[in-house]
Scaffold this active site. Structure first.
Site, short mmCIF file in Angstrom:
data_model
loop_
_atom_site.label_atom_id
_atom_site.label_comp_id
_atom_site.label_asym_id
_atom_site.label_seq_id
_atom_site.Cartn_x
_atom_site.Cartn_y
_atom_site.Cartn_z
N GLU A 6 28.04 -28.60 -7.17
CA GLU A 6 29.11 -29.42 -6.61
C GLU A 6 29.95 -29.99 -7.75
O GLU A 6 29.51 -29.99 -8.91
CB GLU A 6 28.52 -30.55 -5.77
CG GLU A 6 27.73 -30.05 -4.57
CD GLU A 6 27.18 -31.18 -3.71
OE1 GLU A 6 26.58 -30.86 -2.68
OE2 GLU A 6 27.35 -32.36 -4.07
N PRO A 39 12.82 -19.30 -11.20
CA PRO A 39 12.34 -18.43 -12.28
C PRO A 39 12.91 -17.01 -12.21
O PRO A 39 13.27 -16.42 -13.24
CB PRO A 39 10.83 -18.45 -12.10
CG PRO A 39 10.55 -19.80 -11.53
CD PRO A 39 11.70 -20.05 -10.58
N GLN A 40 13.02 -16.45 -10.99
CA GLN A 40 13.58 -15.10 -10.89
C GLN A 40 15.06 -15.09 -11.26
O GLN A 40 15.53 -14.16 -11.92
CB GLN A 40 13.39 -14.52 -9.48
CG GLN A 40 13.99 -13.13 -9.33
CD GLN A 40 13.39 -12.32 -8.20
OE1 GLN A 40 12.18 -12.10 -8.17
NE2 GLN A 40 14.23 -11.87 -7.28
N GLU A 41 15.80 -16.12 -10.85
CA GLU A 41 17.20 -16.21 -11.24
C GLU A 41 17.33 -16.26 -12.75
O GLU A 41 18.19 -15.60 -13.35
CB GLU A 41 17.85 -17.45 -10.62
CG GLU A 41 19.30 -17.63 -11.04
CD GLU A 41 19.97 -18.83 -10.40
OE1 GLU A 41 21.12 -19.14 -10.77
OE2 GLU A 41 19.35 -19.48 -9.52
N ILE A 47 31.08 -21.11 -7.19
CA ILE A 47 30.20 -20.31 -6.35
C ILE A 47 30.49 -18.83 -6.56
O ILE A 47 31.55 -18.32 -6.17
CB ILE A 47 30.34 -20.69 -4.87
CG1 ILE A 47 30.12 -22.20 -4.69
CG2 ILE A 47 29.37 -19.88 -4.02
CD1 ILE A 47 28.82 -22.74 -5.27
N THR A 48 29.54 -18.13 -7.16
CA THR A 48 29.67 -16.70 -7.42
C THR A 48 29.71 -15.92 -6.12
O THR A 48 28.96 -16.20 -5.19
CB THR A 48 28.49 -16.22 -8.28
OG1 THR A 48 28.45 -16.99 -9.48
CG2 THR A 48 28.63 -14.75 -8.64
N HIS A 107 33.66 -4.95 -35.78
CA HIS A 107 34.82 -4.19 -35.32
C HIS A 107 36.10 -4.60 -36.06
O HIS A 107 37.13 -3.93 -35.93
CB HIS A 107 35.05 -4.41 -33.81
CG HIS A 107 34.19 -3.57 -32.92
ND1 HIS A 107 32.84 -3.76 -32.77
CD2 HIS A 107 34.51 -2.53 -32.10
CE1 HIS A 107 32.37 -2.89 -31.90
NE2 HIS A 107 33.36 -2.12 -31.48
#
Length: 390
Positions: free
Chosen positions: A138, A253-255, A168-169, A351
C-alpha cells in the site's frame, strides 16, 4: 554462436533437474524464443505483455506447472517452476510476469483454497483465462505487512472492501487478485485475511496508472483502488478470518526463492553475453578478452556466479523436499539479488560505452535488475530476519 547461459558454468545438473524438468526448460526456452522474444521490444514500449501471449503460454503448458492435475495444472513441483523462471531470464524476457502468477499467486489458492475454490480458479489460471496478482503493498505499507490499512467489512454474505494498493505486478492485466485486507483491525496481524477478487465480476474496483518504472517496462505494475467493492464471503482463503498473516509468512519463502532464481539466471546470462562480447570486441590491436584485467574480472564473476548457482540449487532441493526455512530463503533472496546487481554492473563495464546503449541486452539487464533488491521484502528486511535468528 552465442554461449548458452545454462551451460556457461559447466556444472553438473542437480538431482532436482531431472529429465522431465530439463525437458520443460528446453520447451519453455524454445517457446519464449519463438513467441515472446520477437515481440518483446513492442511489449517494452507498450509497457505490457499482451493477453494473447499469456493464453499461448497456457496452451504450451507454462502456466501452473506445479499445480495438481485435478485442477488443470501439470502436477509438478517448484523444480518445474524454477525451470520456467530460469528460461525467462536466460532468454531475456524478464518482464513476462508468469512466474508471479505461477509460483506466488496460484500456490495461495492451492494451499488454502477450498476444493470448490480450486476447481473454480486454478484451471482458468492454467489456461491463461485468469491472470493472477497479489495485492499486498500500500502507499503507506511496503515490507511491513502488519501496517496494511485496506479494510474488509462483512455485509451480509459479502465483504465490503475499501482501500488502495500500489506497485502491484500484473496489475493492469490481472483479473484474479488476492487482496490482503484487515477483517479485524483491532487484532493487528491476527486480523489480516486474504480475499480473492475476480475483477470482471465486481463493482467498486478501479485500476490506476500503469506505473512508469526504471526497468521491467513490459511487466505492468499498477495502482489498485477499492471503493465499497463487494466480494462474496465465499472468496475468503482459509476456513476462517484472521489467517492471512500466517498464510503470507508460510508462502513468502517460495517468493523469495523465486527472486533468487531470477537473480542467478540473469547473472548467468550477463556472464555468457559478456564472454561472447569481449571475445569479439577489439581494443589497441587485441581482443578485449586478451587483457589480463578482463580475464581476472571474468574469473571473479564466474567464481561468484558458480557459488550462487550451487547455493540456489541447494535451496531448491531443500524446498522441493519441504525443508527450506524462512531464514535461508531470506539469505537466498538478499545474497543472490545483490550478486545479480554486482555481476550485471561489472559486465556492463566490460562492454565499455556500448554497455550504456539500449540496443545492447546488458543495458536492459542493468535497469531490470535493480528492483530485485526491493520487492519481495527489501534486502535490509532480509538481513533483519536473518539477524533475528542469530
Amino acid at each position: 554462436m552465442a554461449t548458452d547461459p545454462a551451460t556457461v558454468l559447466a556444472l553438473p545438473k542437480p538431482a532436482w533437474a531431472d529429465e522431465e524438468v530439463t525437458m520443460l526448460y528446453d520447451m519453455a526456452t524454445k517457446f519464449l524464443q519463438a513467441e515472446i522474444a520477437p515481440h518483446y521490444e513492442a511489449f517494452e514500449k507498450a509497457e505490457i505483455v499482451d493477453r494473447a501471449s499469456w493464453e499461448k503460454a497456457g496452451a504450451n503448458g507454462l502456466l501452473c506447472a506445479s499445480m495438481p492435475e485435478d485442477y488443470g495444472g501439470a502436477g509438478g513441483s517448484y523444480a518445474h517452476e524454477s525451470a520456467i523462471i530460469e528460461a525467462i531470464s536466460h532468454v531475456g524476457v524478464d518482464g513476462f510476469g508468469i512466474a508471479l502468477h505461477n509460483s506466488i499467486v496460484a500456490p495461495y489458492i492451492a494451499h488454502y483454497g477450498s476444493d470448490e475454490q480450486k476447481k473454480k480458479w486454478l484451471p482458468k489460471m492454467a489456461s491463461g483465462e485468469l491472470i493472477g496478482a497479489i495485492a499486498m503493498t500500500e502507499p503507506g505499507a511496503g515490507s511491513d505487512l502488519q501496517g496494511v490499512k485496506t479494510r474488509a467489512e462483512k455485509d451480509g454474505n459479502h465483504y465490503r472492501i475499501n482501500g488502495s494498493k500500489t506497485f502491484i505486478t500484473n496489475g493492469q492485466l490481472a483479473n484474479l487478485i488476492i487482496v490482503v485486507a484487515k477483517t479485524d483491525p483491532e487484532k493487528g496481524a491476527k486480523g489480516t485475511s486474504l480475499i480473492v477478487v475476480e475483477t470482471d465480476e465486481v463493482e467498486g474496483f478501479e485500476r490506476g496508472r500503469n506505473l512508469d518504472k526504471i526497468g521491467l517496462k513490459s511487466n505492468d505494475t499498477s495502482e489498485l483502488f477499492f471503493n465499497d467493492m463487494r466480494v462474496p464471503t465465499a472468496n475468503l482463503l482459509g476456513h476462517e478470518e484472521g489467517q492471512g498473516f500466517v498464510q503470507l509468512m508460510q508462502q513468502l519463502p517460495q517468493e523469495r526463492l523465486q527472486i533468487g532464481g531470477t537473480a542467478i539466471a540473469m547473472a548467468e546470462r550477463a556472464l555468457a553475453l559478456t564472454i561472447d562480447y569481449v571475445k569479439e570486441r577489439g581494443a589497441f590491436g587485441r581482443k578485449v578478452i586478451d587483457f589480463q584485467n578482463t580475464q581476472f574480472k571474468l574469473a571473479e564473476l564466474k567464481t561468484e556466479v558458480t557459488i550462487g548457482r550451487v547455493f540456489y540449487n541447494d535451496c531448491v532441493a531443500r524446498h522441493v523436499d519441504g525443508g527450506l526455512d524462512p531464514v535461508t530463503a531470506s539469505m537466498a533472496k538478499y545474497w543472490l539479488s545483490d550478486l545479480q546487481g554486482k555481476v550485471v554492473d561489472e559486465c556492463l563495464q566490460l562492454h565499455g560505452g556500448y554497455g550504456y546503449m539500449n540496443e545492447y541486452p546488458i543495458a536492459r539487464m542493468y535497469r531490470d535488475a535493480r528492483v530485485q533488491r526491493i520487492y519481495g521484502g527489501t534486502n535490509e528486511i532480509m538481513k533483519l530476519l536473518i539477524g533475528r535468528s542469530l
